[in-house]
Design a protein around this motif. Structure first.
Motif, PDB file in Angstrom:
ATOM      1  N   ILE A   1      -5.580 -22.367  18.356  1.00 42.48           N
ATOM      2  CA  ILE A   1      -5.180 -20.996  18.664  1.00 42.48           C
ATOM      3  C   ILE A   1      -5.426 -20.152  17.429  1.00 42.48           C
ATOM      4  N   THR A   2      -6.104 -19.023  17.617  1.00 44.13           N
ATOM      5  CA  THR A   2      -6.256 -18.066  16.524  1.00 44.13           C
ATOM      6  C   THR A   2      -5.220 -16.965  16.676  1.00 44.13           C
ATOM      7  N   PHE A   3      -4.735 -16.453  15.539  1.00 44.15           N
ATOM      8  CA  PHE A   3      -3.723 -15.392  15.580  1.00 44.15           C
ATOM      9  C   PHE A   3      -3.934 -14.437  14.416  1.00 44.15           C
ATOM     10  N   ALA A   4      -3.345 -13.263  14.509  1.00 40.01           N
ATOM     11  CA  ALA A   4      -3.372 -12.248  13.436  1.00 40.01           C
ATOM     12  C   ALA A   4      -2.461 -11.110  13.900  1.00 40.01           C
ATOM     13  N   LYS A   5      -2.814  -9.873  13.602  1.00 44.97           N
ATOM     14  CA  LYS A   5      -2.149  -8.658  14.066  1.00 44.97           C
ATOM     15  C   LYS A   5      -0.629  -8.758  14.064  1.00 44.97           C
ATOM     16  N   GLY A   6      -0.028  -9.153  15.200  1.00 44.67           N
ATOM     17  CA  GLY A   6       1.420  -9.143  15.333  1.00 44.67           C
ATOM     18  C   GLY A   6       2.159 -10.147  14.484  1.00 44.67           C
ATOM     19  N   VAL A   7       1.460 -11.066  13.818  1.00 44.89           N
ATOM     20  CA  VAL A   7       2.150 -12.065  12.985  1.00 44.89           C
ATOM     21  C   VAL A   7       2.933 -11.392  11.863  1.00 44.89           C
ATOM     22  N   THR A   8       2.441 -10.241  11.380  1.00 48.18           N
ATOM     23  CA  THR A   8       3.191  -9.464  10.392  1.00 48.18           C
ATOM     24  C   THR A   8       3.514  -8.070  10.910  1.00 48.18           C
ATOM     25  N   SER A   9       3.306  -7.842  12.203  1.00 48.89           N
ATOM     26  CA  SER A   9       3.446  -6.504  12.797  1.00 48.89           C
ATOM     27  C   SER A   9       2.617  -5.458  12.058  1.00 48.89           C
ATOM     28  N   GLY A  10       1.504  -5.902  11.476  1.00 47.22           N
ATOM     29  CA  GLY A  10       0.599  -4.989  10.804  1.00 47.22           C
ATOM     30  C   GLY A  10       1.044  -4.549   9.424  1.00 47.22           C
TER      31      GLY A  10
ATOM     32  N   ALA B   1       0.163   0.880  19.400  1.00 53.77           N
ATOM     33  CA  ALA B   1       0.875   0.134  18.339  1.00 53.77           C
ATOM     34  C   ALA B   1      -0.069  -0.158  17.181  1.00 53.77           C
ATOM     35  N   GLY B   2      -0.654   0.909  16.653  1.00 57.42           N
ATOM     36  CA  GLY B   2      -1.657   0.752  15.606  1.00 57.42           C
ATOM     37  C   GLY B   2      -2.947   0.258  16.213  1.00 57.42           C
ATOM     38  N   MET B   3      -3.173  -1.024  16.162  1.00 61.02           N
ATOM     39  CA  MET B   3      -4.305  -1.674  16.821  1.00 61.02           C
ATOM     40  C   MET B   3      -3.782  -2.979  17.416  1.00 61.02           C
ATOM     41  N   TRP B   4      -2.909  -2.843  18.415  1.00 62.77           N
ATOM     42  CA  TRP B   4      -2.232  -3.962  19.073  1.00 62.77           C
ATOM     43  C   TRP B   4      -1.271  -4.701  18.130  1.00 62.77           C
TER      44      TRP B   4
END
Length: 472
Positions: free
Chosen positions: A294-303, A67-70
């Motif tokens: 909690i840290t987040f990134a990646k899937g928050v915008t689906s890349g 999925a790209g890079m997770w």
């Protein structure tokens, strides 16, 4: 139309000629390069994506196994996300976060807080996962400075961890190859054992292994001193370390030690957040813990747009507001903090997750795990493990010793090459293959993915036997 799109993937972009591959070799520095090829390397060229599929520059259609890079959680070519990106850019493309704000960032913070466990109710936005972890650590330092504890700055991390590529976040990484030639803030970081059940000492029960990990953590706090340790940073599932799922109860027991010793627990959900385990956040809903951040990134915008962030406990902010240093400044921010386009895309992405994608992930994940598990029938495979729509196939020379080092070190790349030829992109990690497909994958597509992976591993076994590298 397909032929025209494929042509665009390699058309000339520089006066005088040369396709994208040649341009990359002449001008592009790839991430994580080797010194012998740095600045002179081209990688697999991808021209387009659609759903769970990508198409390379030769026209070959591939299942996007990583999925790209997770991150491409809701799949490629989602018109809803593209339209929101356009609409927001036409309305407001950027505003400075230093002395203005935008509405999408405030609404998104409210909705993210609604999914977070415990009292995590405030969001600071970054541009990705590395900067999110960096922000959490800088906040810990600021928090302890304001509270008059400048010595409470050490950070606990673990073997097998991956937390980023910025200086401080990369210092936490626990994969040896990440640090062999790179410097880090080693004086600030203490590394503990990886919670990898597959690699526990031979003959040790899972319960005993869990006790060992917990006691190692407790002993480290006692030896170093809780008054010197500011934070523990841990992924609920160690993603780039090989999808290491910790033993039941381990994270909860670590959380209690942190709470008892006033050590901030930072749950790194850059990979596990926004649907990968069937929930917006896995910390509370899957593992039953309520971190301080909690840290987040990646899937928050689906890349679809670079965005990350940190969710911070209301308790921590209230303590700062009550401190004797109301003028102390958290001197940290990014030009693209709270970017309006990124936040607008994230809002629509969250709509898609809440409407159907989370439920679909929860329904299809057990089938995904069961089908991947069948690959343990192959003698090259030591273990298949995973949770949600994360899976890892770990190859070993033999199952008794679990030794990967007798194999060709590029066995994962060998499998990936065969799978690419057969129509699947995987994430090779030395002796492992990681799979984390878009969350919209169907059962039939899972069958296709596993069948190709089985054939790719089988062909690799034949290669290794023919070359005399492996006799399994």
């Amino acid at each position: 139309m397909a032929a025209a799109r494929d042509l665009r993937a390699t058309e000339t972009t520089e006066p005088g000629g040369g396709d994208a591959i040649e341009l990359a070799k002449r001008h592009l520095i790839q991430p994580w390069p080797y010194a012998g090829s740095v600045g002179a390397e081209a990688r697999a060229l991808i021209g387009e994506g659609d759903g769970i599929y990508i198409t390379d520059n030769t026209g070959k259609r591939l299942i996007d196994g990583p999925a790209g890079m997770w991150c491409v959680n809701v799949g490629h070519r989602r018109e809803e996300l593209a339209k929101v990106m356009y609409d927001q850019a036409m309305a407001l493309s950027y505003n400075t976060p230093w002395y203005t704000m935008n509405a999408p960032s405030a609404e998104l913070a409210m909705r993210i807080a609604g999914h977070a466990p415990g009292d995590l109710s405030h969001v600071f936005y970054t541009t990705g996962g590395s900067s999110a972890v960096e922000t959490a650590l800088r906040f810990m330092q600021f928090y302890n400075n304001v509270r008059g504890r400048p010595e409470k700055k050490l950070i606990l991390s673990r073997g097998g961890a991956y937390h980023g590529s910025t200086y401080l976040s990369a210092s936490l990484n626990g994969r040896p190859r990440d640090r062999d030639w790179m410097d880090g803030a080693d004086e600030l970081v203490i590394k503990l054992s990886s919670p990898d059940p597959f690699r526990r000492p031979q003959g040790m029960s899972l319960a005993a292994f869990t006790d060992f990990l917990v006691e190692q953590f407790r002993d480290t706090v006692a030896r170093v001193g809780a008054d010197r340790i500011g934070a523990f940073v841990g992924e609920p599932v160690q993603a780039s370390g090989g999808v290491v799922v910790p033993p039941d109860g381990y994270l909860g027991r670590i959380r209690e030690i942190c709470r008892d010793n006033d050590i901030l627990y930072v749950s790194d959900e850059v990979v596990t957040g926004f649907g990968r385990l069937g929930h917006v956040f896995a910390s509370g809903d899957v593992f039953g813990i309520d971190p301080d951040m909690i840290t987040f990134a990646k899937g928050v915008t689906s890349g679809y747009f670079p965005l990350g962030g940190v969710i911070i406990s209301e308790r921590l902010l209230e303590e700062l507001r009550r401190s004797n240093h109301p003028d102390a400044m958290f001197g940290h921010g990014l030009t693209y903090t709270s970017h309006p386009v990124g936040c607008a895309v994230a809002l629509k992405n969250l709509d898609l997750l809440e409407e159907s994608v989370l439920a679909h992930t929860q329904a299809v994940a057990p089938y995904f795990q069961a089908q991947l598990k069948t690959l343990e029938e192959l003698p090259l495979v030591g273990e298949v493990r995973g949770v949600g729509l994360m899976g890892c196939v770990e190859c070993v020379a033999d199952r008794e010793s679990k030794d990967p080092l007798q194999l060709d070190k590029d066995v994962g790349k060998r499998i990936d090459a065969h799978c690419h030829e057969l129509g699947l992109l995987v994430r090779p990690l030395i002796n492992m293959c990681v799979m984390s497909p878009p969350l919209i994958i169907t059962r039939e597509q899972i069958d296709d993915m596993v069948a190709i992976l089985r054939e790719g591993i089988s062909r690799t076994m034949d290669d290794l036997r023919r070359e005399g590298v492996w006799q399994g």
